[in-house]
Design an enzyme around this catalytic site. Structure first.
Site, short mmCIF file in Angstrom:
data_model
loop_
_atom_site.label_atom_id
_atom_site.label_comp_id
_atom_site.label_asym_id
_atom_site.label_seq_id
_atom_site.Cartn_x
_atom_site.Cartn_y
_atom_site.Cartn_z
N ASN A 173 0.98 -1.09 0.02
CA ASN A 173 0.12 0.01 -0.07
C ASN A 173 0.98 1.24 -0.02
O ASN A 173 1.94 1.17 0.51
CB ASN A 173 -1.14 -0.13 1.13
CG ASN A 173 -0.31 0.48 2.46
OD1 ASN A 173 -0.29 1.68 2.77
ND2 ASN A 173 0.33 -0.40 3.13
N ASN A 231 2.70 6.42 16.11
CA ASN A 231 2.92 5.73 14.75
C ASN A 231 4.26 6.47 14.32
O ASN A 231 4.51 7.52 13.83
CB ASN A 231 1.89 6.29 13.70
CG ASN A 231 2.19 5.68 12.25
OD1 ASN A 231 3.20 5.29 11.92
ND2 ASN A 231 1.14 5.42 11.59
N CYS A 234 4.97 4.54 9.91
CA CYS A 234 4.56 4.66 8.44
C CYS A 234 5.53 4.80 7.49
O CYS A 234 6.35 5.73 7.65
CB CYS A 234 3.24 5.50 8.45
SG CYS A 234 2.44 5.65 6.84
N THR A 299 4.34 -1.93 8.27
CA THR A 299 4.84 -2.39 6.89
C THR A 299 6.16 -2.20 6.60
O THR A 299 6.82 -1.53 7.20
CB THR A 299 3.85 -1.90 5.97
OG1 THR A 299 3.81 -0.36 5.94
CG2 THR A 299 2.54 -2.21 6.08
N CYS A 442 2.67 -41.17 -2.35
CA CYS A 442 3.58 -40.73 -3.41
C CYS A 442 2.92 -41.16 -4.78
O CYS A 442 2.45 -41.88 -5.02
CB CYS A 442 4.76 -41.59 -3.45
SG CYS A 442 6.04 -41.14 -4.70
#
Length: 501
Positions: A173, A231, A234, A299, A442
């Protein structure tokens, strides 16, 4: 307890779309297939199986649910339900707990109904969204970061890396902060606290100087916030000296934490950036500034890909793009690493850790708790699947606690730290664990042989029936073959002691 090799086939392998108001439910009076499918997706098979009728209604059913499916012919609903009875339901030893008392916990002494909060983002950015989340069962929200800046978002502002089934693996984002005024956000807090007094409101804020950090913290407390999240992380701020620029400088973290803490009487958490080599310096600085806890991770600065024809990175905004923040299940290993760093740091003892970064299932959340996270925040999974995922987050974790005999989720916090080291130097290196081939699973694809030949130690060959045969003299027990087998037909086997010469 259901064993790992008995786990029902995941929904992503059978193309379920996880519909809203799923049409398949309209075809069945006995069960709601969509709820069962969603629980399988979120690794919550046991509670789903125990919610099903005692007698299997699907054995002789002509499966009208499959005809109504939006991917008609691709989702074997009846077969899945039958396997839930034959593989899962009969193996359930622990009944579904009759309450959620074991999930009760707290943030810095303030009660939570369960450990799950929405993290500061678009999923917690209006009154209606937060109210819907509360109604769904989320214990609290970290409201989208409040600031005095004039925010105007770009369009588009999201991009993603997807798996073979189209689901989001990693998400980028370039979104910034709340585009509501401070006054508008304070009104939202007042309404939420009036209508949902038992829910937890964590107010994320970002100031431009010490006075503003303090003023925003004070306003949030006065208007109903239970705690403040600073924060410092960011990655998308247009102006320098904000967001992750602060989180990378411990002196600024300490200064602005102190400014906010001095202005309020409620708990203060510092949300730290993962865009550093080590998070401890900033975390310790936050503690010196008076922080009561740490929130992590935000992030990760990223580029998810470029258009090879226009040469513009995604998301493209009128022919241009920018580095943005990466989230989603793909970042979970990095987030776990940072949470473990915080959990192992004795200088941070007593600080609440609110963990996040790639949580989709209750097992994801539990892993963060085992490394020291006391509450868990979620965003990207909600953006993809909706607030409804809280049902399986709570049910799966509650069942796990009951199976293990824990009376409170608090009992699992940090249990994974004692066996973890920050380096590989401490690991035992005197034994080799050979792979074991499960013949009935398998299919003879030879993937194990290819990977061992070209990426391992040339220890696997195929016999005349295309089944793997191990050369124990060459095998070093790396277990690459276990990871690449598409059938999960290889498991850990015999242990051998090294012979050194």
């Amino acid at each position: 307890m259901l064993q790992e090799n008995q786990t029902i086939k995941r929904v992503d392998m059978i193309h379920c779309a996880l519909c809203a108001d799923a049409p398949c439910n309209d075809a069945c009076n006995e069960i709601e297939p969509s709820d069962i499918l969603r629980s399988i997706w979120f690794k919550n098979e046991q509670t789903a199986a125990q919610r099903m009728p005692e007698k299997n209604p699907c054995i002789t059913c002509p499966a009208p649910c499959e005809k109504l499916c939006v991917r008609s012919g691709k989702v074997e609903i009846r077969d899945i339900m039958n396997r839930m009875y034959s593989q899962v339901k009969k193996e359930c030893e622990t009944p579904i707990p009759n309450n959620e008392d074991a999930l009760k916990c707290d943030i810095c002494g303030i009660p939570l109904e369960n450990p799950f909060l929405l993290s500061s983002s678009v999923v917690a950015s209006t009154y209606e969204m937060c109210a819907n989340a509360f109604e769904a069962g989320w214990a609290g929200v970290c409201f989208k970061t409040i600031c005095s800046l004039d925010i105007h978002e770009a369009s588009p502002r999201f991009s993603a890396i997807t798996g073979n089934d189209g689901s989001i693996v990693g998400f980028k984002n370039i979104e910034q902060l709340s585009d509501h005024s401070v006054a508008e956000n304070m009104e939202i807090f007042r309404r939420l606290k009036e209508n949902y007094p038992s829910k937890f409101i964590l107010a994320s804020i970002m100031g431009q100087n010490e006075d503003e950090w303090g003023e925003l913290a004070r306003l949030c407390e006065e208007n109903g916030a239970d705690a403040i999240e600073l924060n410092f992380s960011c990655p998308n701020m247009a102006e320098g000296g904000l967001g992750s620029d602060i989180g990378q400088v411990p002196e600024l973290v300490e200064r602005f934490t102190r400014a906010a803490k001095n202005a309020t009487n409620i708990p203060v958490l510092a949300k730290l950036t993962p865009n550093v080599a080590s998070m401890s310096p900033a975390a310790e600085a936050a503690k010196r500034g008076g922080a009561d806890g740490i929130a992590a991770i935000n992030t990760i600065k990223s580029i998810t890909g470029l258009n090879i024809h226009t040469y513009v990175a995604a998301p493209a905004v009128h022919g241009h793009s920018a580095v943005g923040g990466y989230s989603g299940n793909a970042v979970k290993p990095i987030a776990l690493r940072f949470i473990s760093e915080l959990g192992l740091n004795p200088a941070l003892n007593g600080m609440h850790i609110s963990a996040m970064g790639g949580v989709e299932t209750w097992q994801d959340a539990l892993e963060f708790m085992l490394l020291g996270g006391e509450s868990v925040q979620v965003t990207t999974a909600v953006m993809q699947y909706g607030y409804r995922i809280i049902d399986d987050l709570k049910a799966g974790l509650n069942m796990y606690l009951a199976e293990k005999g824990y009376r409170s989720v608090k009992e699992v916090i940090g249990l994974g730290l004692d066996t973890l080291s920050s380096t590989t130097d401490t690991l035992e290196r005197d034994t080799v664990i050979f792979p074991r081939f499960i013949k009935e699973r398998c299919i003879g694809c030879g993937r194990c042989m290819i990977s061992c030949k070209d990426g391992g130690h040339q220890a696997i060959k195929l016999d005349e029936n295309r089944r793997p045969v191990l050369n124990g003299k060459k095998c070093v027990g790396c277990h690459l073959c276990l990871l690449v087998c598409p059938q999960k037909a290889i498991a850990p086997g015999i242990k051998r002691v090294h012979s050194y010469h």
